[in-house]
Design an enzyme around this catalytic site. Structure first.
Site, PDB file in Angstrom:
ATOM      1  N   GLU A   1      16.534  29.703   9.201  1.00 23.11           N
ATOM      2  CA  GLU A   1      16.763  29.954  10.622  1.00 23.11           C
ATOM      3  C   GLU A   1      17.333  28.725  11.304  1.00 23.11           C
ATOM      4  O   GLU A   1      18.190  28.829  12.178  1.00 23.11           O
ATOM      5  CB  GLU A   1      15.456  30.362  11.303  1.00 23.11           C
ATOM      6  CG  GLU A   1      15.654  30.998  12.687  1.00 23.11           C
ATOM      7  CD  GLU A   1      15.708  29.994  13.833  1.00 23.11           C
ATOM      8  OE1 GLU A   1      16.075  30.386  14.950  1.00 23.11           O
ATOM      9  OE2 GLU A   1      15.368  28.804  13.618  1.00 23.11           O
ATOM     10  N   GLU A   2      16.878  27.562  10.872  1.00 32.23           N
ATOM     11  CA  GLU A   2      17.326  26.318  11.493  1.00 32.23           C
ATOM     12  C   GLU A   2      18.669  25.846  10.947  1.00 32.23           C
ATOM     13  O   GLU A   2      19.282  24.945  11.514  1.00 32.23           O
ATOM     14  CB  GLU A   2      16.280  25.211  11.283  1.00 32.23           C
ATOM     15  CG  GLU A   2      14.923  25.490  11.896  1.00 32.23           C
ATOM     16  CD  GLU A   2      14.932  25.429  13.412  1.00 32.23           C
ATOM     17  OE1 GLU A   2      16.021  25.328  14.006  1.00 32.23           O
ATOM     18  OE2 GLU A   2      13.839  25.494  14.003  1.00 32.23           O
TER      19      GLU A   2
ATOM     20  N   ASP B   1      11.275  27.276   7.627  1.00 35.12           N
ATOM     21  CA  ASP B   1      12.073  26.051   7.586  1.00 35.12           C
ATOM     22  C   ASP B   1      11.966  25.292   8.904  1.00 35.12           C
ATOM     23  O   ASP B   1      11.696  25.872   9.958  1.00 35.12           O
ATOM     24  CB  ASP B   1      13.535  26.348   7.243  1.00 35.12           C
ATOM     25  CG  ASP B   1      14.221  27.245   8.267  1.00 35.12           C
ATOM     26  OD1 ASP B   1      13.554  28.160   8.805  1.00 35.12           O
ATOM     27  OD2 ASP B   1      15.421  27.053   8.534  1.00 35.12           O
TER      28      ASP B   1
END
Length: 381
Positions: free
Chosen positions: A135-136, A70
């Site tokens: 993750e973001e 991502d």
């Protein structure tokens, strides 16, 4: 270096607009590549988040690459010099959202695996990849959930390389061997609203909090150590009042954050904040959120191997550092004996015109291959 496979795979990944938590079949592309060289893939999806655990081999040691497909939103597309999801070579650089954070790292590790397996089909131990699409974003259904699954079945990692961008001035100049913890507080200071001309009939929460704020900002929380800078306390937001100039506010909201070293603990920091607020007679509510504990990989085999691979390929000596923000390493450390972060330059991450140097791409792949060779093929450090 003339190797181009890493560049082509990086472009293929960047061209997929995988804004968190949308994977846009990036992981499918990785599975297709790695399946051909003997990797087994296990999908571990939770909610809108896609996660994949890929592994080649059943023996130890387990060398794992961790990364995320991502990316953050592009920001105003019109401010980009080329479309953010059309990877573009220009001025010796590869431009596109995710070029640095962190699709190039993923591409480089995949191609490193392809070359390493071709040369060492019967390598020692196992190679694994832990890839997430969260993750973001909130990071609630990504790596942390996969780690829970692996931990429950006793599947541990000996050496983990997180492909976050770590280089400062040139590729390989910095390895992250730990990260500070992150502890946030949402403080509501209670007062009594009233007319500003009659302060004796009101309680101004800004005034009651001011002495405590001064002490909080001047407190020495710890001195740090050889691996970590001193713990930092920072106010991120402060808000009170109705917007009118003749009203004493009834409450004050303060948001703050600690980035803390291994010299402090979550419980200890909380206790000290409460003690300061109580000392100054502040009436308050305080909600806490800890997004990660500090972790550290002491200088040892993995850091030695990584530094040797960097020296061989880049001709420089890498510095060990724990600076910067948090990463998914904070979750993986629960099942990993040794963990580092190593990737391309972090100079343009999350920015308009995010990019990496073209000549760094084959070098990064070679560094990853050098790490694999030293850990799983018995090559000398």
């Amino acid at each position: 270096m003339t190797e181009t496979q890493s560049l082509e795979l990086a472009k293929a990944l960047i061209s997929r607009p995988s804004v968190t938590p949308d994977d846009r079949d990036c992981q499918k592309l990785l599975v297709e590549r790695l399946y051909k060289i003997g990797f087994a893939a296990e999908e571990l999806h939770f909610g809108d988040t896609k996660n994949i655990w890929l592994r080649r081999g059943t023996k130890v040691p387990v060398v794992c690459f961790a990364g995320h497909t991502d990316v953050v939103p592009t920001g105003p597309v019109e401010k980009w010099d080329s479309p953010p999801f059309e990877p573009t070579e220009r001025d010796g650089r590869l431009y596109g959202r995710g070029a640095a954070d962190m699709k190039t790292s993923i591409a480089c590790f995949v191609t490193a695996c392809e070359r390493f397996v071709a040369e060492h089909p019967d390598h020692q131990g196992s190679i694994a990849l832990l890839i997430t699409s969260d993750e973001e974003g909130d990071a609630l259904d990504g790596t942390t959930k996969v780690v829970d699954v692996l931990k429950a079945r006793g599947e541990l990692i000996d050496y983990c390389i997180v492909g976050e961008p770590t280089a400062v001035d040139k590729l390989g100049d910095m390895i992250k061997n730990g990260r500070r913890g992150s502890l946030s507080g949402n403080l509501t200071v209670k007062g009594k609203q009233g007319h500003i001309a009659y302060p004796h009939l009101a309680i101004n929460p800004v005034h009651t909090f001011a002495p405590a704020l001064l002490e909080l900002t001047q407190e020495v929380w710890d001195e740090g150590n050889k691996y970590f800078p001193p713990t930092s306390f920072q106010i991120s937001n402060i808000n009170g009042g109705t917007g009118a100039t003749n009203v004493i506010p009834g409450e004050l909201n303060v948001k703050f954050n600690f980035r803390f070293s291994t010299e402090s603990t979550e419980a200890g920091l909380k206790q000290r904040v409460h003690a300061i607020l109580d000392k100054h007679g502040v009436q308050y509510d305080l909600q806490w959120s800890c997004s990660g504990q500090p972790f550290l990989t002491q200088a040892g085999k993995l850091t030695d191997v990584a530094r040797a691979a960097i020296a061989e390929t880049c001709g420089i000596e890498a510095e060990l550092s724990t600076t910067g923000g948090t990463s998914d390493g904070r979750f993986i450390k629960a099942i990993a004996k040794e963990l580092i972060e190593l990737g391309p330059s972090n100079a343009t991450i999350h920015q308009i015109n995010e990019n990496v140097r073209l000549d760094d791409i084959p070098k990064l792949s070679a560094v990853y291959e050098g790490i694999l060779a030293r850990l799983l093929a018995g090559n000398a450090v």
